[in-house]
Design a protein around this motif. Structure first.
Motif, PDB file in Angstrom:
ATOM      1  N   UNK A 103       0.822  -1.216   0.000  1.00  7.75           N
ATOM      2  CA  UNK A 103       0.000   0.000   0.000  1.00  7.75           C
ATOM      3  C   UNK A 103       0.853   1.261   0.000  1.00  7.75           C
ATOM      4  N   UNK A 104       1.902   1.280   0.834  1.00  5.74           N
ATOM      5  CA  UNK A 104       2.776   2.451   0.869  1.00  5.74           C
ATOM      6  C   UNK A 104       3.563   2.589  -0.424  1.00  5.74           C
ATOM      7  N   UNK A 105       4.013   1.472  -0.981  1.00  5.56           N
ATOM      8  CA  UNK A 105       4.735   1.521  -2.258  1.00  5.56           C
ATOM      9  C   UNK A 105       3.828   2.022  -3.374  1.00  5.56           C
ATOM     10  N   UNK A 106       2.566   1.596  -3.356  1.00  9.59           N
ATOM     11  CA  UNK A 106       1.607   2.068  -4.360  1.00  9.59           C
ATOM     12  C   UNK A 106       1.370   3.560  -4.226  1.00  9.59           C
ATOM     13  N   UNK A 107       1.344   4.044  -2.978  1.00 10.26           N
ATOM     14  CA  UNK A 107       1.177   5.482  -2.764  1.00 10.26           C
ATOM     15  C   UNK A 107       2.365   6.262  -3.331  1.00 10.26           C
ATOM     16  N   UNK A 108       3.572   5.745  -3.127  1.00 13.92           N
ATOM     17  CA  UNK A 108       4.770   6.404  -3.651  1.00 13.92           C
ATOM     18  C   UNK A 108       4.755   6.418  -5.175  1.00 13.92           C
ATOM     19  N   UNK A 109       4.342   5.302  -5.780  1.00 14.08           N
ATOM     20  CA  UNK A 109       4.267   5.235  -7.242  1.00 14.08           C
ATOM     21  C   UNK A 109       3.211   6.196  -7.773  1.00 14.08           C
ATOM     22  N   UNK A 110       2.071   6.255  -7.095  1.00  8.48           N
ATOM     23  CA  UNK A 110       1.019   7.188  -7.511  1.00  8.48           C
ATOM     24  C   UNK A 110       1.498   8.634  -7.395  1.00  8.48           C
ATOM     25  N   UNK A 111       2.242   8.923  -6.326  1.00  3.38           N
ATOM     26  CA  UNK A 111       2.797  10.275  -6.160  1.00  3.38           C
ATOM     27  C   UNK A 111       3.752  10.607  -7.293  1.00  3.38           C
ATOM     28  N   UNK A 112       4.583   9.646  -7.693  1.00  2.00           N
ATOM     29  CA  UNK A 112       5.506   9.874  -8.807  1.00  2.00           C
ATOM     30  C   UNK A 112       4.750  10.151 -10.098  1.00  2.00           C
ATOM     31  N   UNK A 113       3.647   9.432 -10.323  1.00  2.00           N
ATOM     32  CA  UNK A 113       2.849   9.624 -11.540  1.00  2.00           C
ATOM     33  C   UNK A 113       2.277  11.037 -11.609  1.00  2.00           C
ATOM     34  N   UNK A 114       1.958  11.605 -10.455  1.00  2.00           N
ATOM     35  CA  UNK A 114       1.430  12.966 -10.415  1.00  2.00           C
ATOM     36  C   UNK A 114       2.558  13.992 -10.503  1.00  2.00           C
ATOM     37  N   UNK A 115       3.656  13.690  -9.840  1.00  2.00           N
ATOM     38  CA  UNK A 115       4.745  14.665  -9.708  1.00  2.00           C
ATOM     39  C   UNK A 115       5.509  14.862 -11.008  1.00  2.00           C
ATOM     40  N   UNK A 234      15.594   5.843  -1.599  1.00  2.00           N
ATOM     41  CA  UNK A 234      15.316   4.424  -1.377  1.00  2.00           C
ATOM     42  C   UNK A 234      15.551   4.030   0.074  1.00  2.00           C
ATOM     43  N   UNK A 235      16.613   4.567   0.672  1.00  2.00           N
ATOM     44  CA  UNK A 235      16.902   4.252   2.080  1.00  2.00           C
ATOM     45  C   UNK A 235      15.779   4.768   2.978  1.00  2.00           C
ATOM     46  N   UNK A 236      15.346   5.996   2.746  1.00  3.18           N
ATOM     47  CA  UNK A 236      14.262   6.554   3.555  1.00  3.18           C
ATOM     48  C   UNK A 236      12.946   5.837   3.293  1.00  3.18           C
ATOM     49  N   UNK A 237      12.715   5.433   2.032  1.00  2.00           N
ATOM     50  CA  UNK A 237      11.500   4.682   1.711  1.00  2.00           C
ATOM     51  C   UNK A 237      11.505   3.336   2.421  1.00  2.00           C
ATOM     52  N   UNK A 238      12.634   2.632   2.411  1.00  2.00           N
ATOM     53  CA  UNK A 238      12.729   1.345   3.093  1.00  2.00           C
ATOM     54  C   UNK A 238      12.504   1.514   4.598  1.00  2.00           C
TER      55      UNK A 238
END
Length: 249
Positions: A103-115, A234-238
């Motif tokens: 779920x969190x990874x999907x949120x990050x990917x969705x944010x990238x798609x918008x950004x 990536x480190x902060x995301x992990x």
């Protein structure tokens, strides 16, 4: 009837993208960021027209507002990560989508798609305005350099938003995340310009869109700067995923 894992992941991504697109604060942040960036870019262009900034290239003038533009994308990333904690909606989200890491990874990917498109439009608008106003009055730049520089600026703003979202997910509160990141980007980093190494996220990331500049900032290749900023992200995301999976909502 069971649903395949791929179908579930697709639905989770669609839900996260829909939440971000329909969130009023996200739209407001993007709109205000674009308008303020255009105003600041116009101000820098006006200074260049008056000759107060000396002879600059179109890119130098058009991207002079990047230092301020990044603030909007920092706030964008934090809002994307922290908005559900404000009213307790995160409990509903985790009830429907218990796969926390996905779920969190999907949120990050969705944010990238918008950004990505928002970052490109914001950066390109300043360069385009400078080109229109300064044509024949400033140093011209080859088109391939313009494209690579805008790609670098887009990548920098996108990774900055994702890094900010990771910090927001770790802290889970909008105000502390905003204070921490804006303090670093606008106070700590500028004051430590002479001794803070280029391996910190903002200084490494700036190399991505300053490839055309002859300043001393370019001590690393743009790709290496991008790799360093991506590593921080990536480190902060992990770390955010680990915290997200091992604590209460």
């Amino acid at each position: 009837m069971s649903i395949s894992s791929g179908r579930k992941i697709t639905r989770i991504f669609g839900a996260e993208l829909d939440k971000l697109v329909t969130l009023p604060m996200i739209r407001l942040t993007l709109t205000v960021t674009f308008i303020l960036n255009f105003v600041i870019a116009a101000a820098y262009t006006s200074v260049a027209l008056q000759g107060a900034a000396g002879t600059q290239s179109i890119l130098d003038t058009g991207l002079a507002s990047m230092g301020y533009l990044q603030a909007g994308f920092i706030i964008l990333g934090i809002l994307a990560a922290c908005s559900e904690y404000t009213g307790g909606q995160i409990r509903t989200t985790l009830t429907v989508m218990p796969w926390r890491g996905v779920q969190l990874s999907a949120k990050m990917l969705a944010l990238a798609m918008i950004t990505i498109p928002a970052a490109f439009i914001s950066a390109a608008s300043g360069v385009l305005y400078a080109f229109i106003m300064l044509e024949g009055k400033a140093l011209m730049t080859e088109i391939d350099t313009v494209i690579l520089t805008l790609a670098g600026a887009t990548g920098y703003l996108t990774l900055t938003a994702l890094l900010s979202a990771a910090v927001g997910a770790i802290l889970r509160r909008t105000t502390p995340a905003v204070v921490v990141l804006l303090s670093y980007y606008f106070i700590v980093s500028p004051l430590s310009r002479d001794w803070l190494p280029e391996f910190f996220p903002d200084k490494a990331g700036q190399i991505m869109y300053m490839r055309h500049s002859s300043s001393e900032l370019n001590v690393l290749p743009p790709l290496q700067g991008a790799a360093i900023l991506m590593s921080w992200t990536l480190v902060l995301w992990a770390t955010a995923v680990a915290c997200y999976r091992n604590r209460d909502a």
